[in-house]
Design an enzyme around this catalytic site. Structure first.
Site, PDB file in Angstrom:
ATOM      1  N   GLY A  38       0.816  -1.212   0.000  1.00 22.12           N
ATOM      2  CA  GLY A  38       0.000   0.000   0.000  1.00 22.12           C
ATOM      3  C   GLY A  38       0.845   1.255   0.000  1.00 22.12           C
ATOM      4  N   GLU A  39       1.882   1.248   0.819  1.00 25.85           N
ATOM      5  CA  GLU A  39       2.777   2.410   0.859  1.00 25.85           C
ATOM      6  C   GLU A  39       3.526   2.563  -0.458  1.00 25.85           C
ATOM      7  OE1 GLU A  39       6.111   4.607   3.641  1.00 25.85           O
ATOM      8  OE2 GLU A  39       5.438   2.602   4.200  1.00 25.85           O
ATOM      9  N   ALA A  40       3.960   1.460  -1.035  1.00 32.68           N
ATOM     10  CA  ALA A  40       4.691   1.524  -2.304  1.00 32.68           C
ATOM     11  C   ALA A  40       3.819   2.085  -3.426  1.00 32.68           C
ATOM     12  CB  ALA A  40       5.207   0.137  -2.675  1.00 32.68           C
ATOM     13  N   SER A  43       2.970   5.783  -2.711  1.00 31.88           N
ATOM     14  CA  SER A  43       4.141   6.630  -2.971  1.00 31.88           C
ATOM     15  C   SER A  43       4.405   6.770  -4.462  1.00 31.88           C
ATOM     16  CB  SER A  43       5.376   6.061  -2.271  1.00 31.88           C
ATOM     17  OG  SER A  43       5.261   6.205  -0.877  1.00 31.88           O
TER      18      SER A  43
END
Length: 116
Positions: A38-40, A43
């Protein structure tokens, strides 16, 4: 992690990730894998927006809520912007299973910086 990007634009980034290879010891999709992907993806969405301004993006905050888990299949990860500014971006990232059920909701904020 087996992540594949299916679609990428300022408006939306969509990726997939297999549950297999991303499970914890009880055979469920690992919460850490959900956060990492999710963060990848969130971002990456911020970097796409930042690039239109000649900038780059770095994550400054991420939070997640796990709603449901999965034991098999493919997870779809979709990042959409909540705010696209010149200094900050905020994206909602939703992970769903093969049936479209929401597994996890993330919110990520990225700081936009001038490229060095």
């Amino acid at each position: 992690m087996g992540v594949k990007i299916l679609e990428q634009s300022v408006e939306r980034v969509v990726a997939t990730m297999p549950v297999e290879g991303n499970r914890q010891s009880f055979g469920l999709l690992h919460g850490g894998a959900s956060l990492a992907v999710g963060e990848a993806v969130g971002s990456w969405a911020a970097v796409i927006h930042a690039s239109t301004l000649g900038k780059t993006a770095v994550g400054v905050d991420v939070s997640a809520t796990h709603h449901k888990s999965a034991r098999e299949g493919l997870v779809t990860i979709t990042a959409t912007p909540l705010h696209l500014g010149g200094t900050l971006t905020t994206h909602e990232v939703v992970l769903t299973n093969d049936d479209g059920a929401r597994l996890c909701s993330l919110r990520i904020t990225n700081l936009l910086l001038d490229r060095r």
